[in-house]
Write a protein that holds these residues in place. Structure first.
Motif, PDB file in Angstrom:
ATOM      1  N   ASP A 186      -8.665  -3.294   3.568  1.00 50.30           N
ATOM      2  CA  ASP A 186      -8.599  -4.783   2.985  1.00 50.30           C
ATOM      3  C   ASP A 186      -9.152  -5.722   3.523  1.00 50.30           C
ATOM      4  O   ASP A 186      -9.056  -5.958   5.024  1.00 50.30           O
ATOM      5  CB  ASP A 186      -7.206  -5.209   2.333  1.00 50.30           C
TER       6      ASP A 186
ATOM      7  N   SER B 175       0.790  -1.354   0.175  1.00 44.41           N
ATOM      8  CA  SER B 175       0.040  -0.030  -0.193  1.00 44.41           C
ATOM      9  C   SER B 175       0.899   1.349   0.014  1.00 44.41           C
ATOM     10  O   SER B 175       2.109   1.127   0.323  1.00 44.41           O
ATOM     11  CB  SER B 175      -0.950  -0.045   1.221  1.00 44.41           C
TER      12      SER B 175
ATOM     13  N   ARG C  51     -11.482  -5.064  -1.274  1.00 46.01           N
ATOM     14  CA  ARG C  51     -11.821  -3.862  -0.533  1.00 46.01           C
ATOM     15  C   ARG C  51     -13.080  -3.847   0.365  1.00 46.01           C
ATOM     16  O   ARG C  51     -13.842  -4.606  -0.197  1.00 46.01           O
ATOM     17  CB  ARG C  51     -11.764  -2.651  -1.204  1.00 46.01           C
TER      18      ARG C  51
ATOM     19  N   ASN D  26      -4.794   0.314   9.438  1.00 46.86           N
ATOM     20  CA  ASN D  26      -6.077  -0.059   8.785  1.00 46.86           C
ATOM     21  C   ASN D  26      -5.981   0.112   7.459  1.00 46.86           C
ATOM     22  O   ASN D  26      -6.139   1.191   6.927  1.00 46.86           O
ATOM     23  CB  ASN D  26      -7.096   0.636   9.468  1.00 46.86           C
ATOM     24  N   THR D  27      -5.619  -1.267   6.977  1.00 45.56           N
ATOM     25  CA  THR D  27      -5.347  -1.207   5.282  1.00 45.56           C
ATOM     26  C   THR D  27      -6.683  -0.939   4.680  1.00 45.56           C
ATOM     27  O   THR D  27      -6.622  -0.761   3.255  1.00 45.56           O
ATOM     28  CB  THR D  27      -4.949  -2.571   4.985  1.00 45.56           C
TER      29      THR D  27
ATOM     30  N   THR E 186      -7.249   5.853  10.227  1.00 47.82           N
ATOM     31  CA  THR E 186      -6.302   4.790   9.202  1.00 47.82           C
ATOM     32  C   THR E 186      -5.108   4.385  10.255  1.00 47.82           C
ATOM     33  O   THR E 186      -4.669   3.184  10.297  1.00 47.82           O
ATOM     34  CB  THR E 186      -6.067   5.364   8.060  1.00 47.82           C
TER      35      THR E 186
ATOM     36  N   GLU F  58       0.505   3.711   1.908  1.00 46.31           N
ATOM     37  CA  GLU F  58       0.785   3.914   3.273  1.00 46.31           C
ATOM     38  C   GLU F  58       1.842   3.343   3.982  1.00 46.31           C
ATOM     39  O   GLU F  58       2.688   3.714   4.756  1.00 46.31           O
ATOM     40  CB  GLU F  58      -0.541   3.759   4.211  1.00 46.31           C
ATOM     41  N   LEU F  59       2.356   2.025   3.514  1.00 47.88           N
ATOM     42  CA  LEU F  59       3.186   1.147   3.947  1.00 47.88           C
ATOM     43  C   LEU F  59       4.617   1.128   2.935  1.00 47.88           C
ATOM     44  O   LEU F  59       5.397   0.319   3.257  1.00 47.88           O
ATOM     45  CB  LEU F  59       2.732  -0.369   4.243  1.00 47.88           C
TER      46      LEU F  59
END
Length: 518
Positions: free
Chosen positions: A395, A317, A410, A392-393, A385, A319-320
């Protein structure tokens, strides 16, 4: 699996990924191949330093933002790391967006400088007067209009020596904007440590990337997956990156592979499906990687049969920063996203944030040392998130008794049919196994009683024509493979699925046909 990244108090990512390679004797080593041109690590370092000095000459200060609207060429890493080295913060922008999107990105980020490929200038011209914070436009790979700066002119005479800004591992380093599929895109702020963490975990412990590797990513540098594949993974070990500025058609990808013989190839499921329908070979490739969407087991099976090369499916993601769950070499489980990447933890939770029993579908939370610090100017989204150390993905996953993770879609894509949750990913994987189907997307639709049922949008392989008989045959194929309630009640044949630049299917556009808004 715990992993501690030890970095010095003063740390600059540009020094780690560029200067370190020169210090360690790889200055003459080829860092980049782009078309017929090759660039050594010393060449890249010189460009990084000249670019950083050019920004200083424009009055750019530490922590100011530099927007990059650039194709995949040798100039991208020079602008990216040149900004970082002098303490500024590059923002990688999607080159496939519209003028109104760039107006949002540039005003939201308050970018002081925009670096743009010449042929993308028409995307900026209509909004020039609406850009509140932009001071300078630097044009690369072409001529600059009056009032703008041309890169060759700007950095002519600039020193090829530049001291690193005294940044720290936890300083802001670069931004990536989220895709915006659930609202306005979010500026995701990453730190100087994040790329290194991803290299030490996924890059070295899953991919096994080494100095002798040649990395070619069809996924572009402007988003998280491509940035790792084509820039910081190879640069972390002094390997070689191959860049292709053109659109990644199967023909162009096969030609680039033929000319450059990469050892690591990175794509998305849609591309792998298209390449299976085209002529070409994978000479020299030891491993392929897929992310962006779940890789259907049938595509993996046919790819292995044809090319005798594995595809490592994984999920990452913005974010990661990159992949955090993956299959491993010699441990590939078709249909599964795989196991946790070292240095990452995960749990699957219900709506009350309680862990669900093994085998049940829930929302995936991930803990990682490469997680973004926050969303720029999005306090509420950050709080929703980034739950302390957990992200929090959004997913949906379930985990089996072997510790393997299985993607279920999703959160917004899940269907409830007859009171039972249904994953569109499972139905899509089944449909794709039909010999006539190239790719598909399953979304929720309602019957005359206003009850939710699955509907499939299908792109056929060449040589197959839409018909009622074919639709019925596909429905029967699903009924005979999955539980009967999972079969698509309606099938619509289309020429192309709507996708993001990262290859993800825009299912929300299929749920609301004709809606062109993000």
């Amino acid at each position: 699996m715990p992993f501690e990244l030890e970095l010095p108090e003063i740390f600059n990512a540009a020094d780690y990924f560029v200067d370190r390679n020169v210090r360690e004797g790889r200055g003459a080593k080829t860092a980049i191949r782009c078309g017929t041109n090759q660039f050594s690590y010393s060449d890249v370092q010189a460009g990084v330093n000249r670019f950083g000095n050019s920004l200083k000459s424009l009055g750019v200060r530490m922590e100011e933002r530099i927007a990059l609207l650039m194709l995949d060429t040798e100039l991208f890493p020079q602008a990216f790391f040149g900004s970082i080295k002098m303490g500024a913060i590059p923002i990688c922008l999607n080159t496939l967006m519209r003028p109104k999107d760039y107006e949002y990105f540039l005003n939201d980020s308050r970018a002081r400088v925009l670096v743009i490929d010449a042929h993308l200038l028409p995307s900026i011209e209509p909004i020039r007067k609406k850009l509140k914070f932009l001071h300078h436009v630097i044009v690369v790979n072409g001529d600059a209009p009056a009032g703008d700066l041309q890169i060759n002119t700007l950095w002519a005479g600039q020193s090829e020596q530049l001291d690193c800004a005294e940044t720290k591992p936890d300083d802001a380093c670069f931004w990536l904007y989220s895709s915006g599929s659930t609202g306005l895109p979010k500026g995701t702020v990453h730190l100087h440590r994040d790329m290194v963490y991803s290299c030490e975990t996924y890059g070295k412990q899953v991919l096994g990337v080494k100095e002798g590797d040649i990395c070619f990513s069809a996924a572009k540098l402007f988003f998280a997956y491509g940035l790792g594949n084509g820039l910081y993974f190879p640069f972390s070990v002094g390997a070689t990156a191959v860049y292709m500025p053109d659109r990644p058609t199967p023909e162009a990808v096969f030609q680039t592979i033929k000319e450059n013989k990469p050892t690591l190839f990175f794509g998305v499921p849609t591309l792998y499906a298209s390449m299976l329908e085209a002529e070409g070979s994978l000479t020299g490739v030891r491993l392929c990687v897929s992310a962006g969407e779940a890789l259907p087991a049938d595509i993996l099976k046919r790819w292995k049969e044809r090319f005798s090369v594995d595809i490592l499916d994984g999920i990452g993601s913005t974010e990661l920063v990159h992949i955090f769950i993956s299959n491993y070499p010699n441990e590939i489980h078709p249909g599964s996203t795989g196991r946790l990447v070292p240095g990452h933890e995960a749990k699957i939770v219900d709506e009350q944030m309680e862990e669900v029993p093994q085998g049940e579908v829930g929302t995936l939370l991930v803990k990682s040392g490469s997680a973004a610090a926050y969303y720029w100017n999005k306090r509420e989204k950050t709080q929703q998130t980034m739950l302390g150390p957990w992200l929090n993905t959004g997913d949906k996953f379930f985990m089996d008794e072997q510790g393997l993770f299985f993607y279920a879609g999703r959160t917004d894509d899940m269907l409830k049919v007859g009171g039972i949750w249904l994953s569109p990913i499972e139905v899509e994987a089944c449909i794709i196994a039909h010999p006539a189907v190239l790719e598909c997307a399953v979304v929720a639709a309602t019957d005359p009683e206003n009850l939710v049922k699955p509907k499939a949008y299908i792109v056929l392989k060449s040589g197959h024509q839409p018909s009622d008989d074919l639709a019925n045959d596909i429905k029967q194929h699903v009924k005979s493979t999955l539980a009967p309630y999972k079969y698509p009640r309606w099938i619509e044949f289309i020429d192309e699925l709507p996708k993001t630049a990262t290859g993800k299917i825009k299912r929300f556009k299929l749920r609301i046909p004709g809606d062109d808004e993000e």
